[in-house]
Design an enzyme around this catalytic site. Structure first.
Site, PDB file in Angstrom:
ATOM      1  CD  GLU A  28     -10.144  -1.290  -6.520  1.00  9.61           C
ATOM      2  OE1 GLU A  28     -10.312  -0.720  -5.541  1.00  9.61           O
ATOM      3  OE2 GLU A  28     -10.598  -2.303  -6.960  1.00  9.61           O
ATOM      4  CE  LYS A  37      -4.590  -1.369   0.934  1.00  7.54           C
ATOM      5  NZ  LYS A  37      -4.708  -2.074  -0.028  1.00  7.54           N
ATOM      6  CD  GLU A  97      -6.844  -1.826  -3.320  1.00  3.10           C
ATOM      7  OE1 GLU A  97      -5.732  -2.583  -2.745  1.00  3.10           O
ATOM      8  OE2 GLU A  97      -8.116  -2.002  -3.094  1.00  3.10           O
TER       9      GLU A  97
END
Length: 661
Positions: A276, A117, A293
């Site tokens: 996304e 992330k 992400e």
């Protein structure tokens, strides 16, 4: 070397989906299966099938060595991972590379870079992709906070670094809000968490979840295949997806697409992937989109993109894995019409969306004609097992316009027959009819905002209730007609009654049927339908409009299900209806003294024994189903009279666990 045989390292709907395309391309397929899936459709569809272990995924579908061994045993030269399971594991891609088996997906370094992330956010920023603007560092004082907020742009959220549970958070819409709130946020952080550090980031108003589909080959060509809107979510699980998005303008699409292509290029991406984005619905400039992400695999919702672009994404992935160049350019990617997908889940929306498992006693999806597509991996008589995701099918519709695609969903959902496990068909039908959804003014908070008390069925219009009354009366007449034909009855045959009184909810309608003439409450309506007692689905025509209704007989009437709700109809011949007021209402028994199992599952904890005193709200037992633990609490105070279930037992739905005195 061209791929000749693909092993699909997955199950259910996506495994069937990949097999269909491979078969179309003349490529042989190998399925893998666990104990629970021994007779599953994907196993029967594939050319070969290999058993890889017990039902839990951790002992079967998630073990890379077993997948690789199955490739060696069958001579499969490629693996398609589908989504979920091993699809985003860098180690799996590397293990396949080491064995010389082609992975139908992106390179290992791209999977690794995008799986982290923090790392992916840094990469996105370096590639020129918008990330949510924020400041993570030591903020000296209010003046510093004001300077940062002005740079970021309002509104901003000030959050205590150690915060949680909504504490230590303040929204600021102006410089004055920052001046007033910064010190208070610091103090809250110190008092609640013993830490006064604060960070500031842009607050996304009316957030929408929009994603860009990327497709790249191994020759450096990367394209974006437009966007999908996936804002309708429940607990971060997508429920409805559509392409294109009603919010995105052509200029915005180009900006988003080009940034996402730049990110894919930065990690040397090829194959299909999805970036996304979180998008501010309040920002009309078209610049309010930010990287969330990247999913380095095929998405569940890929069919809506296929419907509007005319591309088969699985076929493209296989061609790219084969080393082929993309056969089209960015300017060839068009948007044709509108497509919507609803995920049909085995969960009960009327009971707080509790997961529901069990045998599909009846499974009859709508016909795949005229812009209706069903992607599924189940058959009638199959089992929706507690070991995997509770998705039964995906219903995809295509039409020239958004509203036509939505209306097609409503009509197709009315024809979808599922019996056995609970399902969410009524709920998604209600979403399709919801004015706010139809307007396109949706955000990720839609379901929580519109159904704060849970779901009780879609509201029915006056017209629909009158139409259902007419259908109910017609069905009652057909039953009466059949009853009078039974042999051995005394006297002459009586004609079936033509006048009926239908009670639906609290309303009472008078229906008259004379040949082809039908009136409801004295008003003539156009109605054409065929019904034979025993039918489960009635397709009625009201003039130009069609209505599919599921029908089930119950005492003194029927239950009719259409347009996202079930309606119980009490139907009496008009001459008998006048006496209905003398019929005694049956009051259901009080079950509050029993603790009843709300769904099939494993009783993992039982906190009380016979003779214990319990208070309202006290946790009595824990049931595990679909990988989630559910605490069952006492609805009333009392003493435990008897316990009927033991810890470690698998319980069916509605099993009695214990009784209070």
């Amino acid at each position: 070397m061209a791929i000749t045989k693909i092993l699909i390292a997955n199950r259910g709907e996506i495994a069937c989906r990949v097999i269909r395309t491979a078969r179309k391309m003349g490529i042989k397929t190998v399925a893998v299966y666990s104990d629970a899936d021994a007779r599953a459709p994907h196993v029967l569809m594939a050319d070969e099938a290999v058993h890889i272990g017990p039902s839990p995924a951790a002992q079967s579908y998630l073990i890379a060595e077993k997948i690789i061994q199955a490739c060696k045993d069958t001579g499969a030269d490629a693996v398609h991972p589908g989504y979920g399971f091993l699809s985003e594991r860098e180690s799996f891609r590397k293990a396949l590379d080491a064995e010389g088996i082609i992975f139908v997906g992106p390179p290992a370094n791209a999977i690794a870079a995008m799986g982290d992330k923090i790392e992916s956010k840094k990469l996105a920023k370096a590639a020129g992709v918008n990330v949510v603007p924020g400041f993570v560092g030591v903020i000296e004082d209010t003046e510093h906070a004001v300077r940062i907020s002005n740079e970021i742009g309002y509104p901003v959220m000030m959050k205590a670094s150690a915060g949680g549970g909504g504490k230590g958070m303040r929204l600021a819409y102006s410089e004055q809000d920052v001046r007033e709130g910064f010190e208070a946020t610091k103090r809250e952080g110190l008092n609640s968490f013993g830490d006064d550090r604060v960070f500031i980031e842009k607050f996304i108003e009316s957030p929408r979840h929009i994603e860009i589909q990327i497709l790249g080959d191994q020759h450096g060509n990367i394209l974006y295949l437009n966007e999908r809107e996936c804002s309708i979510q429940r607990r971060h699980q997508k429920v409805v997806e559509e392409a294109p998005s009603p919010f995105v303008s052509p200029e915005m699409r180009k900006k988003m697409g080009e940034q996402c292509v730049a990110l894919a290029r930065a990690v040397g991406y090829f194959s299909a992937g999805t970036v996304e984005l979180i998008v501010s619905g309040a920002d009309k400039t078209g610049d309010g989109f930010y990287f969330l992400e990247m999913n380095t695999r095929l998405q569940v919702e890929h069919p809506v993109t296929e419907e509007i672009t005319g591309l088969d994404l699985v076929e493209q992935m296989i061609r790219v894995a084969n080393g082929e160049e993309l056969s089209f350019r960015q300017e060839d990617v068009k948007i044709n019409g509108w497509s919507i997908e609803n995920r049909v889940y085995a969960e009960d929306p009327y009971r707080g969306f509790l997961p529901s498992t069990g045998r599909l006693i009846r499974y009859n999806p709508p016909e795949a004609v005229d812009g209706v597509r069903v992607d599924d991996g189940v058959v009638e008589g199959g089992e929706v097992s507690m070991f995997y995701d509770p998705m039964i099918a995906k219903l995809i519709t295509w039409a020239p316009t958004r509203l036509e695609a939505i209306d097609k969903q409503i009509a197709a959902l009315d024809q979808f027959e599922i019996e056995g496990p609970g399902h969410n068909i009524d709920f998604v039908s209600a979403l399709m009819q919801h004015e706010r959804f139809r307007s396109g003014n949706i955000t990720t908070g839609f379901i929580a905002e519109e159904y704060p008390e849970g779901f009780t069925g879609a509201p029915a219009s006056e017209t629909l209730l009158k139409r259902l009354s007419a259908i109910g009366a017609f069905a009652a007449m057909a039953q009466a007609d059949r009853a009078r034909r039974i042999e051995g009855q005394l006297g002459k045959r009586l004609a079936p009654p033509t006048g009926w009184q239908v009670k639906i909810g609290d309303a009472i309608h008078d229906v008259e049927i004379n040949g082809d003439d039908v009136t409801v409450d004295g008003e003539a309506i156009e109605l054409a339908l065929e019904y034979t007692p025993g039918d489960r689905l009635i397709e009625a025509e009201f003039g130009e409009e069609q209505l599919a209704v599921k029908i089930a007989p119950v005492r003194s009437g029927f239950v009719l299900t259409a347009h996202g709700a079930s309606h119980k109809l009490r139907i009496l011949p008009a001459h008998a209806a006048v006496h209905a007021k003398h019929m005694i209402e049956k009051i259901p028994p009080d079950l509050s003294r029993f603790l009843i199992c709300p769904m099939p599952g494993l009783l993992v904890a039982l906190n009380v024994k016979e003779g214990d005193k319990v208070e309202i709200g006290q946790p009595l037992a824990v049931i595990e189903a679909m990988k989630m633990e559910n605490i069952l609490r006492a609805q009333k105070a009392g003493v435990v009279k008897s316990v009927s279930a033991a810890q470690g037992e698998s319980l069916p739905v509605d099993a009695i666990i214990l009784e209070l005195e």
